[in-house]
Design an enzyme around this catalytic site. Structure first.
Site, short mmCIF file in Angstrom:
data_model
loop_
_atom_site.label_atom_id
_atom_site.label_comp_id
_atom_site.label_asym_id
_atom_site.label_seq_id
_atom_site.Cartn_x
_atom_site.Cartn_y
_atom_site.Cartn_z
CG HIS A 112 32.28 35.59 14.89
ND1 HIS A 112 33.23 35.35 15.84
CD2 HIS A 112 32.32 34.53 14.05
CE1 HIS A 112 33.82 34.19 15.60
NE2 HIS A 112 33.28 33.68 14.51
CG ASP A 141 32.96 26.40 18.35
OD1 ASP A 141 32.58 25.87 17.29
OD2 ASP A 141 33.68 27.41 18.36
NE ARG A 185 32.29 23.03 11.35
CZ ARG A 185 32.13 24.36 11.52
NH1 ARG A 185 32.34 24.93 12.68
NH2 ARG A 185 31.76 25.11 10.50
CB SER A 221 30.77 27.10 14.98
OG SER A 221 32.02 27.70 15.16
CE LYS A 258 33.79 30.98 17.67
NZ LYS A 258 33.64 29.76 16.91
#
Ligand code: URA
Length: 447
Positions: A82, A161, A168, A183, A187
């Site tokens: 990520h 999220d 956001r 966040s 995930k």
């Protein structure tokens, strides 16, 4: 509980308990707490932060706002990657099929565009028919059959999220270490991984522009993952210029396809191969990151990575004919060229601003319900250090909206600095962070 009291508590620097977070997030997901109160709460977090304990509680409550997938019955060490978000960051599109082609299962839950940065989901959805909203059952089936799956947060997986991320994006509350950490890690911990590689961006185009903040974010992410029993490594990578040449959705898919077919775009492929090599190593298929990198190269050169990409696009409903014959894709209505007003060398980019300009073209959202223009984007023709002659093409700008294209063209020229002297290029990957600390990084030559 009372949402106003929780907002005031955070505004005054207090720390929320697990019970308070659970109530706030559950009520928000269920619609009992409206967006305007959640926006105020997020802004209070932005200014006052969270303690380490609060950040892990917040992450855990986000994680359990939906289903936590168990993939233990699927063979192999499941590894994901990520990024904290960048401009032109299309690494996931190349890396996920490349690593899956090396035999490491990659279950990937990605996000949409956030602030000035693009999102993997928006890029994937620019491929006609591609579905990112699989059910948990479909998600399990696809990873078991293809060794790879690419989805977004759903109503089942981390719904808190999903809702907060969209809020956001349009309320100026992205750049906060606890909000980013919660966040990303909620995930990642929900998707059933065993190990994780993080790309923590630093520099002008990153959410954390100061190096010390980047290190703090990387440490927070690694600590949350390690405490949850996962093997996690993070790389701190430069975002002082867009990654590769393209910024947008369809243009980034096309650049990724070029790389999957063997084109070498040095900055993009260095980051992709190092992160991929680390995933293959964590996945137990290579004895070192360097060996993992060599396996990733071979997956590209043999064509296996590209075939895996076509397979997953087809499996998730996408029409691969547009990837194979891109001339069939809808053309942007307006395309304009930006030429250099002077000669010299490209000295630097205002990368964050370029990300914002791409958003204004329609490649991202300025309001939560904005519809993405898949063809909108910027294609740069130069990288930092490249020589430029007066009148030479610096970039092409494309979108449906004529006024936006013309305005962005004028603004973009102020975002590309031309110097008389060739600049010294900094390393693209500055350090690696593991649970035992920050280590300097030098990309090894290919074995
Ligand atoms: N990526 C995410 O998934 N969340 C963030 O907050 C930033 C980047």
């Amino acid at each position: 509980m009372n949402p106003v009291e929780l907002i005031r508590k955070k505004r005054n620097g207090g720390a929320l308990s697990r019970q308070e977070f659970t109530w706030l997030l559950d009520s928000y997901v269920a619609g009992g707490v409206p967006d305007y109160q959640m926006s105020a709460f997020l802004m209070a977090v932005y200014f006052n932060g969270m303690t380490d304990e609060e950040t892990s509680t917040f992450t855990d409550v986000m994680l359990h706002s939906g289903v936590v997938v168990d993939l233990s019955d699927i063979p192999g060490v499941k590894v994901d990657k990520h990024s904290t978000g960048g401009v032109g960051d299309k690494v996931s599109l190349i890396l996920a099929p490349m690593v899956a082609a090396c035999g490491v299962p990659v279950p990937m839950i990605s996000g949409r565009g956030l602030g000035h940065t693009g999102g993997t989901l928006d890029k994937l959805e620019s491929i006609p028919g591609f579905r990112t909203d699989l059910t948990v059952e479909e998600y399990r089936r696809v990873i078991a059959e293809v060794g790879l799956v690419l989805i977004g947060q759903t109503a089942e997986i981390t719904p808190a999220d999903r809702k907060m991320y969209a809020l956001r994006d349009v309320t100026g509350t992205v750049e906060s270490i606890p909000l980013i950490a919660g966040s990303i890690m909620s995930k990642k911990l929900a998707e059933g991984i065993d190990a994780l590689v993080l790309d923590v961006k630093t520099g002008d185009g990153a959410f954390m522009q100061k190096y010390d903040d980047t290190v703090a974010l990387a440490k927070a992410l690694v600590a949350i993952g390690t405490n949850a029993g996962k093997r996690v490594v993070a790389f701190l990578t430069e975002m002082d210029q867009p990654l590769g040449f393209t910024i947008g959705n369809w243009v980034e898919v096309m650049e990724s396809v070029d790389c999957l077919r063997g084109k070498v775009i040095p900055d993009l492929m260095e980051v992709t191969t190092v992160l991929g090599g680390a995933m293959v190593w964590l996945g137990g298929r290579a004895e070192s990151i360097a060996v993992g990198m060599a396996m990733c190269h071979s997956a590209i050169w043999s064509g296996r990575a590209y075939q895996k990409f076509l397979e997953i696009v087809r499996r998730q409903g996408g029409d691969t004919s547009y990837l194979e014959q891109p001339e069939r894709y809808r053309k942007p209505r307006h395309v304009v060229r930006l030429e250099s007003g002077s000669g010299g060398f490209v000295g630097g980019f205002a990368t964050r601003r370029i990300g914002v300009l791409a958003t204004e073209l329609g490649a991202g959202r300025q309001k939560a319900d904005d519809v993405i223009d898949a063809t909108a984007g910027i294609v740069l023709k130069k990288k930092i250090g490249d020589p430029v002659q007066r009148g030479e093409l610096l970039a092409e700008i494309m979108a449906e909206k004529a006024d936006a294209v013309a305005r962005v063209r004028d603004e973009l020229s102020a975002c590309i600095r031309i110097d008389a002297v060739r600049p010294v290029l900094p390393p693209r990957i500055r350090a690696m962070v593991e649970s035992d600390g920050v280590k300097s990084w030098v990309t090894p030559p290919l074995i």
